[in-house]
Design a protein around this motif. Structure first.
Motif, PDB file in Angstrom:
ATOM      1  N   THR A  35       0.749  -1.150   0.109  1.00 35.32           N
ATOM      2  CA  THR A  35       0.078  -0.035  -0.059  1.00 35.32           C
ATOM      3  C   THR A  35       0.909   1.183   0.024  1.00 35.32           C
ATOM      4  OG1 THR A  35      -1.648  -1.310   1.103  1.00 35.32           O
ATOM      5  CG2 THR A  35      -1.978   1.123   1.229  1.00 35.32           C
ATOM      6  N   VAL A  36       0.898   2.106  -1.007  1.00 29.48           N
ATOM      7  CA  VAL A  36       1.563   3.402  -1.151  1.00 29.48           C
ATOM      8  C   VAL A  36       0.546   4.449  -0.909  1.00 29.48           C
ATOM      9  CG1 VAL A  36       3.052   4.907  -2.738  1.00 29.48           C
ATOM     10  CG2 VAL A  36       3.235   2.217  -2.761  1.00 29.48           C
ATOM     11  N   ILE A  37       0.678   5.503  -0.133  1.00 21.95           N
ATOM     12  CA  ILE A  37      -0.106   6.465  -0.036  1.00 21.95           C
ATOM     13  C   ILE A  37       0.751   7.782  -0.418  1.00 21.95           C
ATOM     14  CG2 ILE A  37      -1.250   8.071   1.598  1.00 21.95           C
ATOM     15  CD1 ILE A  37      -1.817   5.551   3.222  1.00 21.95           C
ATOM     16  N   LEU A  38       0.305   8.396  -1.341  1.00 15.08           N
ATOM     17  CA  LEU A  38       1.228   9.802  -1.754  1.00 15.08           C
ATOM     18  C   LEU A  38       0.214  10.798  -1.584  1.00 15.08           C
ATOM     19  CD1 LEU A  38       1.971   8.516  -5.669  1.00 15.08           C
ATOM     20  CD2 LEU A  38       3.247   8.414  -3.505  1.00 15.08           C
ATOM     21  N   ASP A  39       0.921  11.989  -1.638  1.00 17.62           N
ATOM     22  CA  ASP A  39       0.564  13.285  -1.628  1.00 17.62           C
ATOM     23  C   ASP A  39       1.165  14.359  -2.450  1.00 17.62           C
ATOM     24  OD1 ASP A  39      -1.263  15.497  -0.956  1.00 17.62           O
ATOM     25  OD2 ASP A  39      -1.019  15.452   1.068  1.00 17.62           O
ATOM     26  N   GLY A  40       0.553  15.242  -2.949  1.00 16.90           N
ATOM     27  CA  GLY A  40       1.357  16.167  -3.771  1.00 16.90           C
ATOM     28  C   GLY A  40       0.991  17.719  -3.302  1.00 16.90           C
ATOM     29  N   ASP A  41       2.040  18.653  -3.921  1.00 12.03           N
ATOM     30  CA  ASP A  41       1.929  20.077  -3.586  1.00 12.03           C
ATOM     31  C   ASP A  41       0.460  20.482  -4.246  1.00 12.03           C
ATOM     32  OD1 ASP A  41       4.225  20.026  -2.321  1.00 12.03           O
ATOM     33  OD2 ASP A  41       5.461  20.131  -4.239  1.00 12.03           O
ATOM     34  N   ASN A  42       0.163  19.977  -5.227  1.00 11.84           N
ATOM     35  CA  ASN A  42      -0.995  20.480  -6.017  1.00 11.84           C
ATOM     36  C   ASN A  42      -2.038  19.483  -5.886  1.00 11.84           C
ATOM     37  OD1 ASN A  42       0.175  23.120  -6.772  1.00 11.84           O
ATOM     38  ND2 ASN A  42       1.364  21.573  -8.369  1.00 11.84           N
ATOM     39  N   GLY A  43      -2.129  18.395  -4.982  1.00 11.63           N
ATOM     40  CA  GLY A  43      -2.932  17.137  -5.002  1.00 11.63           C
ATOM     41  C   GLY A  43      -2.566  16.193  -5.792  1.00 11.63           C
ATOM     42  N   VAL A  44      -2.979  14.982  -5.759  1.00  8.95           N
ATOM     43  CA  VAL A  44      -2.818  13.605  -6.618  1.00  8.95           C
ATOM     44  C   VAL A  44      -3.928  13.374  -7.556  1.00  8.95           C
ATOM     45  CG1 VAL A  44      -2.032  11.360  -6.239  1.00  8.95           C
ATOM     46  CG2 VAL A  44      -1.448  12.938  -4.627  1.00  8.95           C
ATOM     47  N   SER A  45      -3.510  13.353  -8.813  1.00  9.03           N
ATOM     48  CA  SER A  45      -4.687  12.817  -9.485  1.00  9.03           C
ATOM     49  C   SER A  45      -4.738  11.227  -9.705  1.00  9.03           C
ATOM     50  CB  SER A  45      -4.519  13.497 -11.071  1.00  9.03           C
ATOM     51  OG  SER A  45      -3.447  12.896 -11.727  1.00  9.03           O
ATOM     52  N   VAL A  46      -5.795  10.555 -10.412  1.00  8.99           N
ATOM     53  CA  VAL A  46      -5.890   9.355 -10.720  1.00  8.99           C
ATOM     54  C   VAL A  46      -4.739   8.741 -11.441  1.00  8.99           C
ATOM     55  CG1 VAL A  46      -7.184   7.340 -11.773  1.00  8.99           C
ATOM     56  CG2 VAL A  46      -8.333   9.193 -10.417  1.00  8.99           C
ATOM     57  N   GLN A  47      -4.331   9.769 -12.491  1.00  8.75           N
ATOM     58  CA  GLN A  47      -3.205   9.301 -13.429  1.00  8.75           C
ATOM     59  C   GLN A  47      -1.739   9.412 -12.458  1.00  8.75           C
ATOM     60  OE1 GLN A  47      -3.614   8.635 -16.749  1.00  8.75           O
ATOM     61  NE2 GLN A  47      -1.559   7.976 -16.321  1.00  8.75           N
ATOM     62  N   ASP A  48      -1.659  10.226 -11.584  1.00  6.00           N
ATOM     63  CA  ASP A  48      -0.518  10.229 -10.655  1.00  6.00           C
ATOM     64  C   ASP A  48      -0.421   8.894  -9.955  1.00  6.00           C
ATOM     65  OD1 ASP A  48       0.086  12.851 -11.418  1.00  6.00           O
ATOM     66  OD2 ASP A  48      -0.826  13.554  -9.585  1.00  6.00           O
ATOM     67  N   CYS A  49      -1.805   8.464  -9.494  1.00  8.59           N
ATOM     68  CA  CYS A  49      -1.611   6.959  -8.739  1.00  8.59           C
ATOM     69  C   CYS A  49      -1.128   5.885  -9.920  1.00  8.59           C
ATOM     70  CB  CYS A  49      -2.863   6.757  -8.247  1.00  8.59           C
ATOM     71  SG  CYS A  49      -3.334   7.713  -6.814  1.00  8.59           S
ATOM     72  N   LEU A  50      -1.720   5.904 -10.926  1.00  7.35           N
ATOM     73  CA  LEU A  50      -1.589   4.957 -12.200  1.00  7.35           C
ATOM     74  C   LEU A  50      -0.147   4.749 -12.171  1.00  7.35           C
ATOM     75  CD1 LEU A  50      -4.608   5.473 -14.466  1.00  7.35           C
ATOM     76  CD2 LEU A  50      -4.127   3.267 -13.294  1.00  7.35           C
ATOM     77  N   ASP A  51       0.469   6.191 -12.751  1.00  8.08           N
ATOM     78  CA  ASP A  51       1.942   6.300 -13.043  1.00  8.08           C
ATOM     79  C   ASP A  51       2.698   5.876 -11.949  1.00  8.08           C
ATOM     80  OD1 ASP A  51       0.974   7.571 -15.173  1.00  8.08           O
ATOM     81  OD2 ASP A  51       1.588   9.593 -14.687  1.00  8.08           O
ATOM     82  N   ALA A  52       2.646   5.900 -10.675  1.00  2.00           N
ATOM     83  CA  ALA A  52       3.222   5.320  -9.574  1.00  2.00           C
ATOM     84  C   ALA A  52       3.196   3.820  -9.708  1.00  2.00           C
ATOM     85  CB  ALA A  52       2.906   5.880  -8.261  1.00  2.00           C
ATOM     86  N   SER A  53       1.950   3.439  -9.676  1.00  2.00           N
ATOM     87  CA  SER A  53       1.602   1.794  -9.482  1.00  2.00           C
ATOM     88  C   SER A  53       2.406   1.165 -10.791  1.00  2.00           C
ATOM     89  CB  SER A  53       0.265   1.747  -9.897  1.00  2.00           C
ATOM     90  OG  SER A  53      -0.037   0.375  -9.846  1.00  2.00           O
ATOM     91  N   ARG A  54       2.420   1.913 -12.089  1.00  2.00           N
ATOM     92  CA  ARG A  54       3.121   1.204 -13.181  1.00  2.00           C
ATOM     93  C   ARG A  54       4.529   1.223 -12.998  1.00  2.00           C
ATOM     94  NH1 ARG A  54      -0.839   4.507 -16.919  1.00  2.00           N
ATOM     95  NH2 ARG A  54      -2.443   2.791 -17.264  1.00  2.00           N
ATOM     96  N   ALA A  55       4.953   2.136 -12.102  1.00  2.00           N
ATOM     97  CA  ALA A  55       6.720   2.494 -12.021  1.00  2.00           C
ATOM     98  C   ALA A  55       6.923   1.211 -11.249  1.00  2.00           C
ATOM     99  CB  ALA A  55       6.907   3.733 -11.344  1.00  2.00           C
ATOM    100  N   ILE A  56       6.225   0.865 -10.225  1.00  2.00           N
ATOM    101  CA  ILE A  56       6.506  -0.582  -9.548  1.00  2.00           C
ATOM    102  C   ILE A  56       6.447  -1.849 -10.219  1.00  2.00           C
ATOM    103  CG2 ILE A  56       6.024  -1.678  -7.373  1.00  2.00           C
ATOM    104  CD1 ILE A  56       5.189   1.198  -6.301  1.00  2.00           C
ATOM    105  N   GLU A  57       4.743  -1.644 -10.627  1.00  2.00           N
ATOM    106  CA  GLU A  57       4.237  -2.925 -11.232  1.00  2.00           C
ATOM    107  C   GLU A  57       5.281  -3.397 -12.317  1.00  2.00           C
ATOM    108  OE1 GLU A  57       0.250  -5.347 -11.696  1.00  2.00           O
ATOM    109  OE2 GLU A  57       0.264  -3.144 -11.230  1.00  2.00           O
TER     110      GLU A  57
END
Length: 155
Positions: A35-57
């Motif tokens: 489980t990865v929990i992210l935050d962002g200076d300008n929020g976190v979009s669904v695309q940001d979560c997908l990108d992070a997921s792909r970077a790992i997976e």
């Protein structure tokens, strides 16, 4: 332990490419559910979560190590955990539960690496005569004294 280090390295590599995002929490269960929990200076979009997921997976071999992966943003109901989150929320009302179990609510006006500063607004009885007077004061609170801090959601 090597599995966790691989995940951390992949996540850090991804975050290096996205300086506006930052890690709040990384949990790996005994059954290798990540489980990865992210935050962002300008929020976190669904695309940001997908990108992070792909970077790992896409960089892990499921034949070698089977795992589950969930990447999400820190929600409004999640406590503020790191200085960067506090800095992102300057100007918002927050409720702070201190280690001694007292609660303080005020506008977050400053946040640095050691402490936060809240602007407290309240009414108190006049020193002389009847009635009350509006008071504004700043209160500094070191992170070490904060048990939990939440953004106050107003509708």
């Amino acid at each position: 332990m090597e599995f966790r280090k691989n995940i951390e390295a992949l996540l850090n590599d991804f975050l290096e490419t996205r300086k506006d995002l930052f890690l709040i929490d990384l949990k790996i269960s005994a059954g290798d559910d990540i489980t990865v929990i992210l935050d962002g200076d300008n929020g976190v979009s669904v695309q940001d979560c997908l990108d992070a997921s792909r970077a790992i997976e896409f960089n892990m071999d499921r034949e070698e190590h089977d795992f589950g992966l969930q990447v999400m943003s820190a929600g409004l109901s999640e406590p503020l955990a790191i200085p960067r989150q506090f800095q992102k929320n300057i100007g918002r009302e927050i409720e702070v539960l201190l280690n001694d179990s007292t609660k303080t609510e005020g506008e977050l006006v400053k946040a640095d690496e050691e402490k936060i500063t809240l602007l407290l607004r309240y009414r108190k009885p006049k020193d002389i005569g009847k009635g009350k007077v509006d008071v504004e004061e700043e209160k500094e609170i070191p992170y070490s004294e904060i048990k939990k801090a939440l953004v106050v959601i107003k509708f």
